[in-house]
Design an enzyme around this catalytic site. Structure first.
Site, mmCIF file in Angstrom:
data_model
loop_
_atom_site.group_PDB
_atom_site.id
_atom_site.type_symbol
_atom_site.label_atom_id
_atom_site.label_comp_id
_atom_site.label_asym_id
_atom_site.label_seq_id
_atom_site.Cartn_x
_atom_site.Cartn_y
_atom_site.Cartn_z
ATOM 1 N N ASN A 94 -5.225 21.903 38.533
ATOM 2 C CA ASN A 94 -6.475 21.146 38.534
ATOM 3 C C ASN A 94 -6.319 19.947 37.602
ATOM 4 O O ASN A 94 -5.774 20.077 36.503
ATOM 5 C CB ASN A 94 -7.634 22.031 38.074
ATOM 6 C CG ASN A 94 -7.869 23.192 39.028
ATOM 7 O OD1 ASN A 94 -7.680 23.057 40.235
ATOM 8 N ND2 ASN A 94 -8.254 24.348 38.499
ATOM 9 N N HIS B 280 -1.601 23.165 32.867
ATOM 10 C CA HIS B 280 -1.179 24.510 33.262
ATOM 11 C C HIS B 280 -1.117 24.592 34.770
ATOM 12 O O HIS B 280 -1.852 23.898 35.475
ATOM 13 C CB HIS B 280 -2.141 25.573 32.708
ATOM 14 C CG HIS B 280 -3.579 25.293 33.005
ATOM 15 N ND1 HIS B 280 -4.323 24.390 32.270
ATOM 16 C CD2 HIS B 280 -4.406 25.773 33.962
ATOM 17 C CE1 HIS B 280 -5.551 24.338 32.753
ATOM 18 N NE2 HIS B 280 -5.629 25.159 33.798
ATOM 19 N N GLN C 237 -10.691 20.925 36.341
ATOM 20 C CA GLN C 237 -9.962 21.302 35.120
ATOM 21 C C GLN C 237 -10.943 21.600 33.992
ATOM 22 O O GLN C 237 -11.816 20.771 33.674
ATOM 23 C CB GLN C 237 -8.998 20.180 34.698
ATOM 24 C CG GLN C 237 -8.109 20.575 33.526
ATOM 25 C CD GLN C 237 -7.045 19.523 33.198
ATOM 26 O OE1 GLN C 237 -7.005 18.440 33.812
ATOM 27 N NE2 GLN C 237 -6.197 19.837 32.234
#
Ligand code: AMP
Length: 107
Positions: A85, A98, A92
């Site tokens: 994201n 990540h 996000q």
């Protein structure tokens, strides 16, 4: 980064169990799983998002995907999804880069 939750996870502040760790990244279970398997692959260096990454971060980002491949293989997942994201409008929530590794299968 003092106020970054994933920097705290990496620093061991929450006692999070790492499924995998090397010099570049750690892998741990998402605290709020959205599938049978839901892992996060997180670089040890603080990169806030793909949108903010430097060209020099390319090897680190590539490493995250190689790690996803290897962890999925070690868990014998026959299929999975990788999701990143980017930005608040991209979903996000944690601004430390990540990769989500999600699968309807579990090991
Ligand atoms: P994103 O929306 O892509 O930023 O995803 C952030 C993810 O981090 C969410 O799926 C959260 O459930 C997960 N998360 C937040 N804090 C923790 C934590 N301390 N340990 C494990 N997962 C976390």
């Amino acid at each position: 980064m003092d106020d970054c939750v994933f920097c705290k996870v990496i620093g061991g502040e929450f006692g999070t169990e790492f499924i995998y760790e090397d010099d570049v990244c750690v892998v741990f279970k998402d605290i709020s799983p959205k599938d049978k398997t839901h892992l996060l692959i997180v670089p040890k260096s603080h990169i806030s998002s793909i949108a903010d990454m430097a060209d020099a971060d390319a090897d680190t980002v590539s490493h995250l995907f190689m790690c996803a491949r290897d962890v999925a293989k070690s868990l014998k997942l026959s299929g999975y999804r990788l999701q990143v994201n980017v930005g608040k409008d991209g979903g996000q929530e944690v601004f430390h880069l990540h990769v989500h590794l999600m699968s309807k299968f579990s090991s």
